[in-house]
Design a protein around this motif. Structure first.
Motif, PDB file in Angstrom:
ATOM      1  N   PRO A  97       6.194   7.403   5.119  1.00  0.00           N
ATOM      2  CA  PRO A  97       5.325   8.489   5.575  1.00  0.00           C
ATOM      3  C   PRO A  97       4.398   8.033   6.700  1.00  0.00           C
ATOM      4  CG  PRO A  97       5.344   8.358   3.170  1.00  0.00           C
ATOM      5  CD  PRO A  97       6.057   7.136   3.667  1.00  0.00           C
ATOM      6  N   THR A  98       4.084   8.962   7.616  1.00  0.00           N
ATOM      7  CA  THR A  98       3.171   8.671   8.720  1.00  0.00           C
ATOM      8  C   THR A  98       1.736   8.904   8.277  1.00  0.00           C
ATOM      9  OG1 THR A  98       4.838   9.292  10.355  1.00  0.00           O
ATOM     10  CG2 THR A  98       2.545   9.279  11.082  1.00  0.00           C
ATOM     11  N   LEU A  99       0.877   7.923   8.518  1.00  0.00           N
ATOM     12  CA  LEU A  99      -0.512   8.011   8.100  1.00  0.00           C
ATOM     13  C   LEU A  99      -1.317   8.924   9.017  1.00  0.00           C
ATOM     14  CD1 LEU A  99      -1.296   4.249   7.377  1.00  0.00           C
ATOM     15  CD2 LEU A  99      -0.892   6.036   5.701  1.00  0.00           C
ATOM     16  N   SER A 100      -2.286   9.627   8.442  1.00  0.00           N
ATOM     17  CA  SER A 100      -3.256  10.337   9.259  1.00  0.00           C
ATOM     18  C   SER A 100      -4.194   9.322   9.899  1.00  0.00           C
ATOM     19  CB  SER A 100      -4.051  11.315   8.397  1.00  0.00           C
ATOM     20  OG  SER A 100      -4.872  10.591   7.482  1.00  0.00           O
ATOM     21  N   VAL A 101      -4.960   9.764  10.896  1.00  0.00           N
ATOM     22  CA  VAL A 101      -5.896   8.847  11.559  1.00  0.00           C
ATOM     23  C   VAL A 101      -6.948   8.359  10.576  1.00  0.00           C
ATOM     24  CG1 VAL A 101      -7.613   8.613  13.387  1.00  0.00           C
ATOM     25  CG2 VAL A 101      -5.497   9.865  13.825  1.00  0.00           C
ATOM     26  N   ASP A 102      -7.464   9.250   9.740  1.00  0.00           N
ATOM     27  CA  ASP A 102      -8.464   8.849   8.738  1.00  0.00           C
ATOM     28  C   ASP A 102      -7.890   7.819   7.777  1.00  0.00           C
ATOM     29  OD1 ASP A 102     -10.364  10.491   9.830  1.00  0.00           O
ATOM     30  OD2 ASP A 102     -10.009  12.148   8.431  1.00  0.00           O
TER      31      ASP A 102
ATOM     32  N   ILE B 284       0.826  -1.200   0.000  1.00  0.00           N
ATOM     33  CA  ILE B 284       0.000   0.000   0.000  1.00  0.00           C
ATOM     34  C   ILE B 284       0.866   1.258   0.000  1.00  0.00           C
ATOM     35  CG2 ILE B 284      -1.797   1.264   1.226  1.00  0.00           C
ATOM     36  CD1 ILE B 284      -2.672  -1.413  -0.018  1.00  0.00           C
ATOM     37  N   ALA B 285       0.584   2.151  -0.954  1.00  0.00           N
ATOM     38  CA  ALA B 285       1.304   3.417  -1.056  1.00  0.00           C
ATOM     39  C   ALA B 285       0.753   4.380  -0.011  1.00  0.00           C
ATOM     40  CB  ALA B 285       1.149   3.993  -2.463  1.00  0.00           C
ATOM     41  N   THR B 286       1.539   4.673   1.036  1.00  0.00           N
ATOM     42  CA  THR B 286       1.047   5.455   2.170  1.00  0.00           C
ATOM     43  C   THR B 286       1.353   6.946   2.055  1.00  0.00           C
ATOM     44  OG1 THR B 286       3.094   4.940   3.377  1.00  0.00           O
ATOM     45  CG2 THR B 286       1.216   3.485   3.742  1.00  0.00           C
ATOM     46  N   GLN B 287       1.615   7.423   0.836  1.00  0.00           N
ATOM     47  CA  GLN B 287       1.971   8.834   0.673  1.00  0.00           C
ATOM     48  C   GLN B 287       0.842   9.772   1.133  1.00  0.00           C
ATOM     49  OE1 GLN B 287       2.993   6.471  -1.223  1.00  0.00           O
ATOM     50  NE2 GLN B 287       5.125   6.849  -1.761  1.00  0.00           N
ATOM     51  N   ASN B 288      -0.391   9.420   0.802  1.00  0.00           N
ATOM     52  CA  ASN B 288      -1.531  10.237   1.212  1.00  0.00           C
ATOM     53  C   ASN B 288      -2.810   9.412   1.087  1.00  0.00           C
ATOM     54  OD1 ASN B 288      -2.525  10.517  -1.614  1.00  0.00           O
ATOM     55  ND2 ASN B 288      -0.689  11.790  -1.856  1.00  0.00           N
ATOM     56  N   HIS B 289      -3.925  10.030   1.445  1.00  0.00           N
ATOM     57  CA  HIS B 289      -5.208   9.311   1.450  1.00  0.00           C
ATOM     58  C   HIS B 289      -5.559   8.787   0.062  1.00  0.00           C
ATOM     59  CE1 HIS B 289      -9.515   8.565   2.062  1.00  0.00           C
ATOM     60  NE2 HIS B 289      -9.256   8.563   3.361  1.00  0.00           N
TER      61      HIS B 289
ATOM     62  N   ARG C  36       4.021  12.328  16.670  1.00  0.00           N
ATOM     63  CA  ARG C  36       3.339  13.611  16.547  1.00  0.00           C
ATOM     64  C   ARG C  36       2.849  14.037  17.931  1.00  0.00           C
ATOM     65  NH1 ARG C  36      -0.409  13.288  11.083  1.00  0.00           N
ATOM     66  NH2 ARG C  36       1.253  12.776   9.611  1.00  0.00           N
ATOM     67  N   ASP C  37       1.761  14.820  17.995  1.00  0.00           N
ATOM     68  CA  ASP C  37       1.254  15.267  19.283  1.00  0.00           C
ATOM     69  C   ASP C  37       0.489  14.150  19.981  1.00  0.00           C
ATOM     70  OD1 ASP C  37      -1.332  15.173  18.152  1.00  0.00           O
ATOM     71  OD2 ASP C  37      -1.164  17.238  17.457  1.00  0.00           O
ATOM     72  N   TYR C  38       0.191  14.383  21.262  1.00  0.00           N
ATOM     73  CA  TYR C  38      -0.428  13.340  22.077  1.00  0.00           C
ATOM     74  C   TYR C  38      -1.832  13.000  21.586  1.00  0.00           C
ATOM     75  CZ  TYR C  38      -1.853  10.731  26.204  1.00  0.00           C
ATOM     76  OH  TYR C  38      -2.298   9.747  27.052  1.00  0.00           O
ATOM     77  N   ASP C  39      -2.547  13.985  21.062  1.00  0.00           N
ATOM     78  CA  ASP C  39      -3.890  13.723  20.546  1.00  0.00           C
ATOM     79  C   ASP C  39      -3.833  12.740  19.379  1.00  0.00           C
ATOM     80  OD1 ASP C  39      -6.828  14.393  20.270  1.00  0.00           O
ATOM     81  OD2 ASP C  39      -6.116  15.085  18.306  1.00  0.00           O
ATOM     82  N   TYR C  40      -2.859  12.912  18.501  1.00  0.00           N
ATOM     83  CA  TYR C  40      -2.697  11.977  17.385  1.00  0.00           C
ATOM     84  C   TYR C  40      -2.377  10.581  17.899  1.00  0.00           C
ATOM     85  CZ  TYR C  40      -0.571   9.574  13.437  1.00  0.00           C
ATOM     86  OH  TYR C  40      -0.257   8.628  12.488  1.00  0.00           O
ATOM     87  N   PHE C  41      -1.518  10.519  18.929  1.00  0.00           N
ATOM     88  CA  PHE C  41      -1.147   9.229  19.506  1.00  0.00           C
ATOM     89  C   PHE C  41      -2.382   8.502  20.038  1.00  0.00           C
ATOM     90  CE2 PHE C  41      -0.091   6.793  23.328  1.00  0.00           C
ATOM     91  CZ  PHE C  41       0.856   5.919  22.834  1.00  0.00           C
ATOM     92  N   VAL C  42      -3.231   9.211  20.794  1.00  0.00           N
ATOM     93  CA  VAL C  42      -4.419   8.591  21.385  1.00  0.00           C
ATOM     94  C   VAL C  42      -5.385   8.126  20.305  1.00  0.00           C
ATOM     95  CG1 VAL C  42      -6.461   9.035  22.810  1.00  0.00           C
ATOM     96  CG2 VAL C  42      -4.219   9.851  23.554  1.00  0.00           C
ATOM     97  N   ARG C  43      -5.670   8.998  19.343  1.00  0.00           N
ATOM     98  CA  ARG C  43      -6.633   8.645  18.292  1.00  0.00           C
ATOM     99  C   ARG C  43      -6.088   7.550  17.388  1.00  0.00           C
ATOM    100  NH1 ARG C  43      -7.146  13.228  14.983  1.00  0.00           N
ATOM    101  NH2 ARG C  43      -9.007  12.302  14.025  1.00  0.00           N
TER     102      ARG C  43
END
Length: 281
Positions: free
Chosen positions: A82-87, A51-56, A109-116
């Protein structure tokens, strides 16, 4: 690179040495070589199975064009991807039933990203089977003190992972019993975790079932206190030393007695095993 399959080596003297690299690269660049390469790649499901994880958009395209093939997902700086967004995480994990390789780093990233992000990963792992999963690496690190993630597989729908060969967990509280620790494992790495074994006997009982291990690392992880007892009693049904005939690399960190007793309790290969040992009195 395997020279037999390397185009640079076939076309130029010592071509692989001069032109090839082990650094990660954006494999989607081949789509820009020419129209023929673009058409060929789009018609080949195997090309998109990683899977190409460059973007959504590249993720959605990879999931579509890979058809029903087993897929690999690698995301995060730890894996040089690349790091994936939560979505994006939620989208790609909706295909967990055909995931063969899952390597994700969360927490840079930030703690909110870590939790989600961790909630998305473990929610999907808990409610969907993963019969093809052979490699699972989850690196979950955060600067917050409450950052350790609870991994309680007893509540998961999937009760078995028959294909699992590689397991790496960082930053987790691993509850016992853990269905991810299966006899098919050839590589087990645990770091900055609370391990699932609560006593030395639990430790040895766990590893008595892991005779296929080729690589073992238990570091930055508290081990049972009774390893440091002057006299350690092991039940008769646990025949020590445990046969670890395939173990070629072992990395341990802990008290002197923990490291010493583990090594004495493993029957290692007679030819060679690489060791990295860190211990304290």
């Amino acid at each position: 690179h395997g020279y037999a399959n390397c185009l640079a080596q076939l076309r130029f003297p010592n071509g692989c040495v001069h032109f090839c690299t082990d650094r990660p690269w954006n494999f989607l660049e081949v789509l820009r070589v020419c129209r023929h390469w673009n058409t060929t790649a789009h018609a080949c499901p195997h090309f998109w199975a990683r899977i190409a994880t460059q973007n959504h958009d590249t993720i959605a395209r990879s999931l579509l064009l890979s058809g029903q093939l087993p897929i690999s997902i690698v995301s995060g700086a730890r894996f040089q991807m690349p790091t994936l967004s939560v979505d994006a995480l939620i989208l790609v994990l909706s295909h967990l039933h055909r995931v063969r390789r899952l390597e994700i780093e969360l927490g840079m990233r930030d703690y909110d990203y870590f939790v989600r992000g961790t909630r998305a990963v473990f929610s999907q792992l808990g409610r969907c089977p993963a019969p093809l999963l052979s490699c699972l690496r989850l690196k979950m690190t955060t600067l917050q003190a409450q950052g350790l993630v609870h991994v309680e597989t007893s509540t998961w729908i999937a009760k078995a992972f028959p294909q699992l060969r590689i397991l790496e967990l960082t930053g987790a509280i691993i509850r016992s019993p853990c269905t991810l620790i299966v006899p098919t494992l050839t590589e087990l790495r645990i770091s900055y975790c609370e391990a699932p074994w609560t006593s030395a006997v639990d430790f040895f009982r766990t590893f008595s079932c892991l005779t296929q291990l080729q690589c073992l690392a238990v570091v930055h992880t508290a081990n049972p206190d009774d390893f440091d007892d002057a006299h350690l009693t092991v039940p008769d049904e646990l025949k020590l030393p445990l046969p670890m005939n395939h173990l070629r690399h072992i990395e341990l960190e802990g008290s002197f007695r923990f490291v010493n007793r583990v090594l004495l309790s493993f029957a290692l290969p007679l030819d060679s095993t690489t060791m990295k040992l860190v211990y304290k009195h």
